[in-house]
Design an enzyme around this catalytic site. Sequence first.
Site, PDB file in Angstrom:
ATOM      1  N   SER A 594       0.890  -1.157  -0.259  1.00  0.00           N
ATOM      2  CA  SER A 594       0.115   0.058   0.186  1.00  0.00           C
ATOM      3  C   SER A 594       0.892   1.194  -0.167  1.00  0.00           C
ATOM      4  O   SER A 594       1.586   1.428  -0.834  1.00  0.00           O
ATOM      5  CB  SER A 594      -1.001  -0.074   1.134  1.00  0.00           C
ATOM      6  N   HIS A 715      -7.805  -5.108  -0.836  1.00  0.00           N
ATOM      7  CA  HIS A 715      -6.701  -4.506  -0.167  1.00  0.00           C
ATOM      8  C   HIS A 715      -6.678  -4.992   1.313  1.00  0.00           C
ATOM      9  O   HIS A 715      -5.594  -5.004   1.966  1.00  0.00           O
ATOM     10  CB  HIS A 715      -6.959  -2.995  -0.267  1.00  0.00           C
TER      11      HIS A 715
END
Length: 752
Positions: A594, A715
């Site tokens: 990320s 995610h």
Amino acid sequence: MKPEHAPPAAPSLTYPPARREDRVDDLHGRRVADPYRWLEDADSDETTAWSAAQDDLYAAYRERLAAGADGWSSEALTARLQELLGAGFVGAPAWRGERRFFMRREGAQEHAVVMVAEPDPQSPGQERERVLIDPVALDPAGTTTLDAWQPSKEGDLVAYQVSSGGTEESVLHILDVATGELVDGPIDRARYSPVAWVPGGEHFFYVRRLPPEQLPEDERQYHRRVWLHRVGTDASEDVEVFGAGLDMTNYYGVSLTRDGRWLIISASAGTAPRTDVWIADLTAGGLDPRSPEALASPRLVDVAVGLDADTHAWVGRDGRLYLHTDLDAPRGRLAVADPSDPGVPHWRTLVPEDAVAVLEGVAFVDAGDAAGPEGTRPEQLLVSRRRHTVSEITVHDPHTGEQLEGPAGHVALPGMGSVSGLVTRPEGGRDVWFSYTDHTTVSTVHRLDAATGDLTVWAAPPGALADVPEVRVQQLEATSKDGTTVRAIVVARADALDADGRPLAESPTILYGYGGFQISLDPAYSTSTLAWVEAGGVYVVAQLRGGGEEGEEWHRGGRRGAKQNVFDDFHAIAEQLVADGWTTPQQLACWGGSNGGLLVGAALTQRPDLFAAVVCSAPLLDMVRYQLHGLGVSWTDEYGDADVPHELDWLLGYSPYHRVVEGTEYPATLFTVFDGDTRVDPLHARKLAAALQAATSGDPESRPVLVRRETGVGHGGRALSRTVALTVEQLQFVADRTGLTARGGAGDRGAA
């Protein structure tokens, strides 16, 4: 002539062709090349073909790896990770009357479940436990994740949110605790929604986005509002309470006191480190706080609005307003005020800022045997802080804020680890619960008796604890480019160090980092860390500016125009590891996901000489166009806005996609991306992978640039088996490129 039974030759690694466009954008007078713009369209035939070819390339690499003589076998490493995960997980309790709710995962369960414990009517004085919410029961395929849950104040109902396929698009449901039956929902558009129950369980406040048909397509992820919902009615009848006319990227918090009197709403624009807070007395004007009139039209008063500060507020059982804030205190302080007169001029500091440690949380407890009624003055104040990421708990007078003298002023924790949460019963009492973990200790729930000071294990993970290697954990300091001291935690096998803790030899090493959004990388049990160290490697966790390890000033020292500091900090730690004899550039890998994917993307493009391998997971990499995709527009306060000329210059200065130089020998790089990711679009990895494959002078056989693509996940949360499979492949890649053979001592159990 080949032997008769020789294994087939491993396939060669050849990069798939990728069309390079002569595209140059004029952005505020800056000419910005974007040769792989076409890879932003995931559904085009050309991108689909390119992605399929990358899948084949990665499969060829995996085949080569399996054919090699050294390294971990997938079977051995999978088994070891499962063994290290075998203890499972148990969370701290949430008390509601005689019921307590908590999360638990048995060792082999794909997802943690929500449990309820309650008095057993068949056995007076005994409890019975039962599963309340099980994501696998909802979806046997394991692609549904539990995003959040909140019991009502009486514990009769539970609001919970689930999403599928990694999208994080939460759908809200209401469950009857006694029967297990759904009584409301589904309510969609509830991503990142807190739930604040009104006493009695007939209503709750929550957060929901506006209907998509009311919004432009590129704004449908935003425009949240606080709503009032009546259980059992259609969500179309909900009353909009708050949010109209404010920033479209606002995230809202909402809470309600146990007696239903005080409603608190907070708002932060995107991920900005600033929070506005309002409070409403629902009894104002003589109203019943449970009446529709009081609930639907709260008279909100400013607590902290328009300030460059992060503030969290709540009303205690003693009726006072408490504020955990970094206003005039970057490492945090606790203030107190009258909720009827809540403005900043009326705040009184109760626990001042510490010179080094960062305030994490507080809890008020009654030292007596019985829980006191509303309005009872607390007897003790517990304060949790983080000192260079290591947690500590101190005991204070709740009225003066003074720390108690001597041993009574400290809670002796099990080690140098991390404490999460200080949980008390809503109605009060003498007990506090919290979770504790460190690098070799699975998260365990502890109970503190505030009256006696006794600390005991309340709930251990339900499975068998694995034998873990004997390791030593120590802190490394390095000097960043601008002279700032930065720290890292180094984890290594004890038998690889001398008596003074220095390495006996250079070893394959993973340097992990994040450096953003005020997130702190605190000590925690990590199966990937233990497996790597057990096999003879060194694992290092960097504490970089941009994170929260040293408070808000530390965060601001690595955001917006100062973002390059984060990368300089990372490089300084890497160089210190080499200088101190821990590793060499040929044995050093960096790893991040990320925002941490941006970190290692910057590292590989700025210092390709310093790393042998890079694991770049779900990354941000095209910083010129990041705000056009996923949730990017909500991060402009962290990175900068490409529509502002001087902020575009910040972004161009480090954007990995724009820093690729033809003919450079780049490290071996593995991008791991997830097709369901709605936070960070996989286009970032596609574009940089194509650019690196075209530009690198490195031999694909020794320094490959690869893309591992996974469907059905996103995610955030994922099933346990998918987590293990991903970790296996990431560790194998790093071991292959840094020379770790998983041999010697404890590492033998993971050897091929």
